[in-house]
Design an enzyme around this catalytic site. Sequence first.
Site, PDB file in Angstrom:
ATOM      1  N   GLN A 170      50.423  30.176  29.694  1.00 46.36           N
ATOM      2  CA  GLN A 170      51.514  30.938  29.083  1.00 46.36           C
ATOM      3  C   GLN A 170      52.779  30.844  29.939  1.00 46.36           C
ATOM      4  OE1 GLN A 170      50.543  34.775  27.405  1.00 46.36           O
ATOM      5  NE2 GLN A 170      52.625  35.518  27.674  1.00 46.36           N
ATOM      6  N   ASP A 199      51.028  44.937  27.275  1.00 46.10           N
ATOM      7  CA  ASP A 199      49.877  44.312  27.928  1.00 46.10           C
ATOM      8  C   ASP A 199      50.150  42.872  28.336  1.00 46.10           C
ATOM      9  OD1 ASP A 199      50.013  43.477  25.256  1.00 46.10           O
ATOM     10  OD2 ASP A 199      47.846  43.211  25.081  1.00 46.10           O
ATOM     11  N   ARG A 211      36.558  35.726  24.273  1.00 44.00           N
ATOM     12  CA  ARG A 211      36.527  35.493  22.843  1.00 44.00           C
ATOM     13  C   ARG A 211      35.889  34.145  22.529  1.00 44.00           C
ATOM     14  NH1 ARG A 211      42.691  36.917  21.319  1.00 44.00           N
ATOM     15  NH2 ARG A 211      42.988  35.031  22.509  1.00 44.00           N
ATOM     16  N   LYS A 254      43.706  50.091  12.908  1.00 43.44           N
ATOM     17  CA  LYS A 254      42.276  49.978  12.628  1.00 43.44           C
ATOM     18  C   LYS A 254      41.861  51.088  11.660  1.00 43.44           C
ATOM     19  CE  LYS A 254      41.047  46.615  15.482  1.00 43.44           C
ATOM     20  NZ  LYS A 254      40.408  45.370  15.056  1.00 43.44           N
ATOM     21  N   THR A 255      41.024  50.737  10.689  1.00 37.96           N
ATOM     22  CA  THR A 255      40.461  51.720   9.778  1.00 37.96           C
ATOM     23  C   THR A 255      38.941  51.585   9.836  1.00 37.96           C
ATOM     24  OG1 THR A 255      40.418  50.204   7.884  1.00 37.96           O
ATOM     25  CG2 THR A 255      42.456  51.454   8.250  1.00 37.96           C
ATOM     26  N   HIS A 298      48.129  40.873  11.422  1.00 34.64           N
ATOM     27  CA  HIS A 298      47.780  42.215  10.962  1.00 34.64           C
ATOM     28  C   HIS A 298      48.852  43.195  11.413  1.00 34.64           C
ATOM     29  CE1 HIS A 298      46.393  42.922  15.080  1.00 34.64           C
ATOM     30  NE2 HIS A 298      45.578  41.864  14.969  1.00 34.64           N
ATOM     31  N   THR A 349      44.410  33.304  16.105  1.00 33.13           N
ATOM     32  CA  THR A 349      42.966  33.522  16.097  1.00 33.13           C
ATOM     33  C   THR A 349      42.440  33.875  14.716  1.00 33.13           C
ATOM     34  OG1 THR A 349      43.461  35.760  16.892  1.00 33.13           O
ATOM     35  CG2 THR A 349      42.761  34.157  18.521  1.00 33.13           C
ATOM     36  N   HIS A 359      50.524  43.254  14.776  1.00 31.52           N
ATOM     37  CA  HIS A 359      51.567  42.279  15.131  1.00 31.52           C
ATOM     38  C   HIS A 359      52.956  42.730  14.680  1.00 31.52           C
ATOM     39  CE1 HIS A 359      47.969  39.485  14.976  1.00 31.52           C
ATOM     40  NE2 HIS A 359      48.506  39.148  16.121  1.00 31.52           N
ATOM     41  N   LYS A 401      41.129  42.583  26.897  1.00 30.86           N
ATOM     42  CA  LYS A 401      39.820  42.210  26.354  1.00 30.86           C
ATOM     43  C   LYS A 401      38.733  42.511  27.391  1.00 30.86           C
ATOM     44  CE  LYS A 401      41.820  40.239  22.746  1.00 30.86           C
ATOM     45  NZ  LYS A 401      43.202  40.433  23.146  1.00 30.86           N
ATOM     46  N   LYS A 440      43.016  53.740  17.854  1.00 32.61           N
ATOM     47  CA  LYS A 440      43.784  52.502  17.895  1.00 32.61           C
ATOM     48  C   LYS A 440      44.598  52.321  16.625  1.00 32.61           C
ATOM     49  CE  LYS A 440      43.347  47.666  19.230  1.00 32.61           C
ATOM     50  NZ  LYS A 440      42.430  46.598  19.670  1.00 32.61           N
TER      51      LYS A 440
END
Length: 427
Positions: A173, A194, A84, A232-233, A43, A38, A46, A80, A229
């Site tokens: 999947q 998840d 998306r 994340k910043t 990041h 995506t 992962h 989610k 989370k």
Amino acid sequence: MNFVEELRWRGMLHDIMPGTEEKLNEGVIAGYIGFDPTADSLHVGHLTQIMTLIHFQKAGHKPYALVGGATGMVGDPSGKSQERNLLSAEILNHNQAAIKKQLEKFLDFNSGANSAEMVNNYDWFKEFSFLDFIRDVGKHLTVNYMMAKDSVKKRLEGDSGLSFTEFSYQLIQGYDFYYLWKHKGCFLQMGGSDQWGNIVTGTELIRRKAQGEAFALTTQLIKKADGNKFGKTESGAVWLDPSRTSPYKFYQFWLNASDEDAKNWIRIFTLKSKEELEALDAEHDVAPHLRVVQKALAKDITIRVHSEDDYETAVKSSEFLFGNGSIDFLNGLSDDNLLGIFDGIEQFQVSKEELSAGVNVVDLLGDKAKVFPSKSEAKKMIQGGGVSLNKTKVGGVDQLIDQSSLINNKFIVAQKGKKNYFLLIAE
């Protein structure tokens, strides 16, 4: 120590299907993890799955990284709250190539029997018609079975609902697992906790469609000790691509971890042994203010994701911004790397032409660049000895600043007090 034991002591293991560990002990087993393309970079979120594949390969097994060219066109509803945006084939192809390049830093694609391989599910879906799919795949799983999945339940209970596109994701999947089981001998699918429902759908499809046996394993979803989370910043996700997150900011993300997080993360995101980690913990506990664990974590992962040079630059940048480090090292950096260090720091444009004739420091900082709200405030703080340019204290209010002050013939670093930095960019 086998693969499952390795994940267990590192605090990574979440769920494992009965019989999985026994299957892994039979010999070299092929297993895979999927990555949705995506974006054109992975990041830090992962990294748990990347580390899982690394441990899998180190244990002697054969890892497959599936880049979801087809599933990326659909979108996974797991975790989610809304659907998306769907991506074009052109963007997905670009993202896949970029992700492959990143994964090649971590996995060995040339190690004989257990060489890593990358596959793209678009390759087996591109000629698969909708009618063939619902006949050959859809008939094997009931709607009741699919509706029972947590990812589906949560979306149906929410305000946004669930499109048929997303509802079909677990079938797609699941078929990925069946295809890799049949054509690549993949007996194991791994992923974050998840993904358990999607992964188990694959094992069920293999059982119902081919009377075969396959296995599932998931890892913990990483969270910060404060409940926020992971990855994340304030400025967003922490990416592996240096053009998205500079190596300096990447290094700082790990360096700024809390003691509790750092002690957990160094087990998950490095390959250090239990003995090494216990020694680091003990050293850290003697003098927590030295942040021994954070420094070891940040060093290890910055070098592996970026390079030794990027790590050294990040350390020198930290010493420069937060200690007594020399400004000299900035002269050797590219403009992009230098701007990466000052990302998030207020920047001002100044005229290189005006600098060539010399500009009074008060005019420069109180007018040309609004480091101070007024020239009178700039003058007052300079007289008090609280202003530095390029780490050198400004001598007086009459000082002239010219092009000789430019770093890389372009930048001046202004400092108000000890910690307030500003970057002046001469154009």
